[in-house]
Design a protein around this motif. Structure first.
Motif, PDB file in Angstrom:
ATOM      1  N   GLU A   8      28.852   0.037  42.193  1.00  0.00           N
ATOM      2  CA  GLU A   8      28.285   0.251  40.858  1.00  0.00           C
ATOM      3  C   GLU A   8      28.526  -0.965  39.965  1.00  0.00           C
ATOM      4  OE1 GLU A   8      29.110   3.184  37.032  1.00  0.00           O
ATOM      5  OE2 GLU A   8      29.538   3.906  39.058  1.00  0.00           O
ATOM      6  N   ALA A   9      29.740  -1.520  40.053  1.00  0.00           N
ATOM      7  CA  ALA A   9      30.039  -2.711  39.260  1.00  0.00           C
ATOM      8  C   ALA A   9      29.179  -3.888  39.697  1.00  0.00           C
ATOM      9  CB  ALA A   9      31.523  -3.063  39.404  1.00  0.00           C
ATOM     10  N   SER A  10      28.946  -4.003  41.018  1.00  0.00           N
ATOM     11  CA  SER A  10      28.096  -5.080  41.518  1.00  0.00           C
ATOM     12  C   SER A  10      26.673  -4.943  40.995  1.00  0.00           C
ATOM     13  CB  SER A  10      28.106  -5.064  43.047  1.00  0.00           C
ATOM     14  OG  SER A  10      27.243  -6.049  43.574  1.00  0.00           O
ATOM     15  N   ALA A  48      26.669  -5.874  37.327  1.00  0.00           N
ATOM     16  CA  ALA A  48      26.779  -7.322  37.153  1.00  0.00           C
ATOM     17  C   ALA A  48      25.461  -8.011  37.497  1.00  0.00           C
ATOM     18  CB  ALA A  48      27.901  -7.860  38.024  1.00  0.00           C
ATOM     19  N   VAL A  62      32.845  -9.735  40.993  1.00  0.00           N
ATOM     20  CA  VAL A  62      32.633  -8.344  41.392  1.00  0.00           C
ATOM     21  C   VAL A  62      32.362  -8.254  42.892  1.00  0.00           C
ATOM     22  CG1 VAL A  62      31.091  -6.372  41.150  1.00  0.00           C
ATOM     23  CG2 VAL A  62      31.878  -7.577  39.119  1.00  0.00           C
ATOM     24  N   TYR A  80      29.845   1.260  26.530  1.00  0.00           N
ATOM     25  CA  TYR A  80      29.077   0.400  27.423  1.00  0.00           C
ATOM     26  C   TYR A  80      27.575   0.576  27.206  1.00  0.00           C
ATOM     27  CZ  TYR A  80      26.802  -1.312  31.606  1.00  0.00           C
ATOM     28  OH  TYR A  80      25.955  -1.955  32.468  1.00  0.00           O
ATOM     29  N   GLN A 118      31.643  -3.340  29.977  1.00  0.00           N
ATOM     30  CA  GLN A 118      31.514  -2.985  31.389  1.00  0.00           C
ATOM     31  C   GLN A 118      32.878  -2.971  32.070  1.00  0.00           C
ATOM     32  OE1 GLN A 118      28.800  -5.436  33.689  1.00  0.00           O
ATOM     33  NE2 GLN A 118      30.178  -5.304  35.432  1.00  0.00           N
ATOM     34  N   ARG A 119      33.683  -3.988  31.784  1.00  0.00           N
ATOM     35  CA  ARG A 119      35.019  -4.067  32.388  1.00  0.00           C
ATOM     36  C   ARG A 119      35.881  -2.886  31.946  1.00  0.00           C
ATOM     37  NH1 ARG A 119      36.382  -8.469  30.307  1.00  0.00           N
ATOM     38  NH2 ARG A 119      35.493  -9.817  31.913  1.00  0.00           N
ATOM     39  N   LEU A 152      34.720   0.299  33.858  1.00  0.00           N
ATOM     40  CA  LEU A 152      35.130   0.309  35.260  1.00  0.00           C
ATOM     41  C   LEU A 152      36.642   0.473  35.395  1.00  0.00           C
ATOM     42  CD1 LEU A 152      32.810  -2.467  36.707  1.00  0.00           C
ATOM     43  CD2 LEU A 152      32.550   0.007  36.888  1.00  0.00           C
TER      44      LEU A 152
END
Length: 408
Positions: free
Chosen positions: A147-149, A152, A183, A355, A376-377, A380
């Motif tokens: 999800e983070a990828s 990003a 990421v 976010y 975002q950080r 997560l």
């Protein structure tokens, strides 16, 4: 969901613990119940404990056997006309209750082997539960990394479009690409962690290459526990307590065996003596008794008495240790559960809202990329903390199950 799954494995464990043939590992999703059945049927440590219990059955049988008689032949003189030949049958007679004490000691040894099997079952069950939830947590961590990828990648693409439109500096695009690369490293680590967790779980049933596709369960279902008083009441039946009590019983039985050996045994002799010179045979009777002048087994009696004292102290020490471990596990469970509830109820919704607001504002040019990246950080990290709190709660509950050895 967790209570339902837990009730399934608790109901299935006693039956599958006696299985001697391994359950085939599925190639699809793996449930907790199946993982427990696999370990019960194919775990090498459990198999060794079962063999030890079967071996002690032989010792019990041997302990109840009577001593064998002995036959001796004695010849005086080698000349045919004057020689004498004596045939003697000797039967030892155990006195002082030696055989009964020996049988009781063997039975206590079997109780100890049974308690060791029960303790090993509790350990293996807790290890399987830990491993299964570790796979679940690793799967969720991988999902978060994916999800983070994706986030990003989207942020980098949006930044690129704004650079082309001349709304932001190219430096912002470079930062976005660096964040996306970072990421990707997290994604690689998450995949490695999941692969390790899967291998560790499959090793519980002796499979170095796991076949199952994934662990089938929900990690976000928080478990619950009974009150403290009930947990402490069940502590008296804990596998470690049963093992310590059986060890004390075994030591006491062995001490009685050494006490009975202070009483000398009697050997009854009966036979026939044939004299060729006289041309007749005579009956021979006799009794032999050792004289306990020097060796009265006093050293072994002292040794076993001190070992009884040692086992009694170890029983007290085990009770105190388990009480402390139970209190610590319960505290860790309460803290992890409260953290998970706080994250789920307050922190995660706020981070999600922040976010979404930052992303929307960035699309309309109201916020910079750093604001989106920071939001975002934060989101997560909050999700990762929530997942870690859930995993900690399940580990603490499993630790309580390891101590009590039963359904909490």
């Amino acid at each position: 969901m967790f209570k339902y799954v837990l009730s399934l494995y608790m109901a299935a464990w006693p039956a599958c613990a006696l299985a001697l043939s391994p359950v085939p590992e599925p190639s699809g999703p793996l449930t907790l119940e199946t993982a427990l059945a696999l370990a019960a049927g194919a775990n090498a440590d459990l198999s060794a404990a079962r063999h030890e219990l079967l071996a002690v059955d032989g010792a019990v049988r041997q302990a109840g056997l009577l001593p064998n008689p002995s036959l001796s032949v004695e010849r005086v003189d080698t000349r045919r006309d004057t020689r004498e030949t004596t045939f003697l049958l000797s039967q030892p007679l155990e006195l002082g209750g030696k055989r009964q004490a020996r049988v009781q000691a063997a039975l206590r040894e079997r109780d100890s082997a049974s308690a060791q099997l029960g303790a090993r079952q509790a350990d293996i069950r807790a290890d399987v539960i830990d491993g299964w939830f570790a796979v679940l947590a690793a799967q969720e961590q991988l999902r978060l990394a994916q999800e983070a990828s994706e986030l990003a990648r989207r942020a980098a693409a949006a930044t690129g479009r704004r650079v082309v439109a001349g709304k932001v500096s190219p430096v912002e695009e470079t930062r976005a690409r660096v964040a996306a690369s970072t990421v990707q490293l997290d994604l690689l680590r998450a995949r490695g962690t999941l692969a390790t967790a899967r291998k560790r779980l499959a090793a519980m049933w002796g499979n170095p290459a796991p076949r199952f596709e994934k662990a089938d369960g929900e990690i976000d279902k928080l478990p619950s526990l009974p009150d403290q008083a009930l947990l402490h009441h069940r502590l008296a039946r804990a596998p470690a307590m049963a093992l310590a009590r059986s060890e004390l019983g075994k030591r006491e039985a062995l001490a009685k065996v050494e006490l009975t050996r202070r009483v000398p045994d009697v050997t009854f002799n009966v036979g026939s003596k044939r004299s060729e010179e006289l041309g007749r045979s005579q009956a021979v009777f006799g009794i032999s008794v050792p004289l306990p002048l020097f060796d009265r087994n006093q050293g072994n009696v002292l040794e076993t008495a001190r070992r009884v004292d040692k086992a009694r102290d170890e029983l007290s020490s085990t009770a105190l240790r388990l009480d402390a471990e139970l209190a610590q596990a319960r505290e860790e469970f309460d803290v992890a559960r409260e953290q998970a509830l706080a994250l789920r109820g307050e922190i995660l919704p706020g981070a999600q809202s922040a976010y979404e607001a930052a992303s929307t504002g960035f699309e309309y040019g109201k916020f910079g990329f750093l604001d989106v990246l920071d939001a975002q950080r934060t989101l997560l990290e909050a999700k990762s903390q929530y997942l870690n709190a859930l995993a900690a709660a399940h580990r603490a509950r499993s630790a309580i199950g390891r101590i009590l050895g039963e359904d909490q």
